[in-house]
Every structure is written in structure tokens, then in C-alpha cells.
Design a protein around this motif. Structure first.
Motif, short mmCIF file in Angstrom:
data_model
loop_
_atom_site.label_atom_id
_atom_site.label_comp_id
_atom_site.label_asym_id
_atom_site.label_seq_id
_atom_site.Cartn_x
_atom_site.Cartn_y
_atom_site.Cartn_z
N LEU A 71 0.83 -1.20 0.00
CA LEU A 71 0.00 0.00 0.00
C LEU A 71 0.87 1.26 0.00
N ALA A 75 0.79 4.19 -2.74
CA ALA A 75 0.71 5.61 -2.37
C ALA A 75 1.84 6.40 -3.01
N ASP A 116 -5.44 3.66 -6.73
CA ASP A 116 -6.00 4.72 -5.91
C ASP A 116 -7.25 4.24 -5.19
N SER A 117 -8.12 3.53 -5.90
CA SER A 117 -9.35 3.01 -5.31
C SER A 117 -9.05 1.97 -4.24
N LEU A 119 -6.34 1.68 -2.46
CA LEU A 119 -5.75 2.36 -1.31
C LEU A 119 -6.84 3.04 -0.48
N ALA A 120 -7.77 3.72 -1.15
CA ALA A 120 -8.86 4.39 -0.43
C ALA A 120 -9.73 3.38 0.31
N SER A 123 -8.07 1.90 3.34
CA SER A 123 -7.98 2.84 4.46
C SER A 123 -9.31 2.98 5.21
N ARG A 130 -5.05 4.86 6.81
CA ARG A 130 -5.78 6.06 6.38
C ARG A 130 -4.83 7.19 5.98
N SER A 133 -3.80 7.01 2.39
CA SER A 133 -4.85 7.41 1.45
C SER A 133 -5.07 8.92 1.48
N ASP A 161 -11.69 13.10 -6.38
CA ASP A 161 -11.99 11.80 -5.77
C ASP A 161 -13.21 11.17 -6.42
#
Length: 191
Positions: A71, A75, A116-117, A119-120, A123, A130, A133, A161
Motif C-alpha cells: 500500500l 501511495a 487509488d481506489s 488504497l482508499a 484505508s 488512512r 490514502s 476523488d
């Protein structure tokens, strides 16, 4: 005299611990974007990286350690996109269109959008992740705030986002003209 039925030993491969560790992390990052962080296993990572199963535990004692490294790698990849944002903000007159164009290119890269998704989403379920993210959102707001104020910068980041989730769920990202119009409106909206 050597037995002709025994194959001759080929040249020994050089050990590359840093390269092996990097391959494991990159494989784990790819898998997170495909199966989510909860679906990550040492066996899946070893298979993807092309390394023995024991290598994953040699470099990462726990699955949580491996997940966190993957992760973090995701990031870091996402942070590279922020360098482009910094460049686009150098000329305020073309910044909205340049930002929209760069953002559109990002949204067209399925792997980055999935990263990105992932990771979000990770989190949301793991408060320790968190900060990874939020790093992208917070840095985007910081970059834009210097030029358009915090409220507008936050609006652009929230839109980004949403557009990222849209791209993750649809086959095509939002149209570059739509992105340009929306970002321009957010840049110039009265407070």
C-alpha cells in the motif's frame, strides 16, 4: 568423468535481495488492485512475483507487513501524479485546462485508478492505513490552496476523488471537456 545424462550446471544467478524484495512488493501492489487488500496472501504474491513462497515471509514476517509495504508502494505511485499538478499550477491562466488534461490522462490509466481506489478502500477498513490514502487528497489541497484558496482547492480535490471512483466503476473516464469545464468552474467559483 562427468555423467553425460546429468545436465551441466548453468551459470549461477546473482543474488539480488533488494530486487527480490521490490518484486514482492510490486506483485503485492498489483494484487491489491485486483483482489483488494483483504484477498492478499503470501502464496498469491509469491506466484505473481515468481519467487519461492518462503521469500515472501523472509522479507515480510507477517501478511500485514507485506500489505502495508504494498500500500505504501501504491501511495508512492500516486504521489508521482502530484508532481504533475505542481507543474500545471505554474501558469494560473492555463492551470484549469492543464490540470484537467493531466487528470484525464491519469483517469485513463486503469492500473493507477485501481491502485487509488484500492488504497482508499483499504484505508476505510484499516485506520492505520488512512494516512496513506489521505496523503494524496491533503497534498492536492495544499498545492491548489496556494493559488485558489482552501475552499476551492477542497472542492477540486473532492471532485477529483469522485471522478476517480467514477473511472473505477465505468469503462471510460469522464470526458476531458467535462473535466475542464468543471475544474474551471471550481477554480473561479465565487466564495
Amino acid at each position: 568423468m562427468p555423467d553425460e545424462s546429468t545436465p551441466a550446471a548453468g551459470p549461477r544467478r546473482r543474488r539480488d535481495p533488494a530486487g527480490r524484495r521490490r518484486a514482492i512488493v510490486e506483485a503485492a501492489a498489483e494484487l491489491i488492485t485486483e483482489v483488494g487488500s483483504g484477498g492478499l496472501t503470501h502464496r498469491l504474491v509469491a506466484g505473481r512475483a515468481g519467487v519461492p513462497l518462503g521469500s515472501t515471509t523472509q522479507y515480510f514476517a507477517t501478511l500485514d507487513d507485506l500489505r502495508e509495504a504494498a500500500l505504501q508502494h501504491l501511495a508512492d505511485e500516486i504521489d508521482e501524479a502530484l508532481a504533475i499538478v505542481r507543474e500545471t499550477m505554474k501558469d494560473a491562466s492555463t492551470a484549469p485546462a492543464a490540470l484537467a488534461s493531466a487528470f484525464h490522462e491519469y483517469l485513463r490509466d486503469t492500473r493507477l485508478v485501481q491502485a487509488d481506489s484500492a488504497l482508499a478502500w483499504a484505508s476505510v477498513h484499516d485506520p492505520q492505513l488512512r494516512s496513506l490514502s489521505l496523503r494524496w487528497f491533503d497534498e492536492l489541497v495544499a498545492i491548489l490552496s496556494a493559488h485558489i484558496g482552501e475552499a476551492r482547492a477542497t472542492a477540486v480535490a473532492v471532485f477529483a476523488d469522485g471522478a476517480t471512483w467514477h473511472a473505477a466503476l465505468h469503462e471510460e473516464p469522464l470526458d476531458v471537456d467535462f473535466l475542464t469545464d468543471t475544474i474551471t468552474a471550481l477554480f473561479t467559483e465565487p466564495r
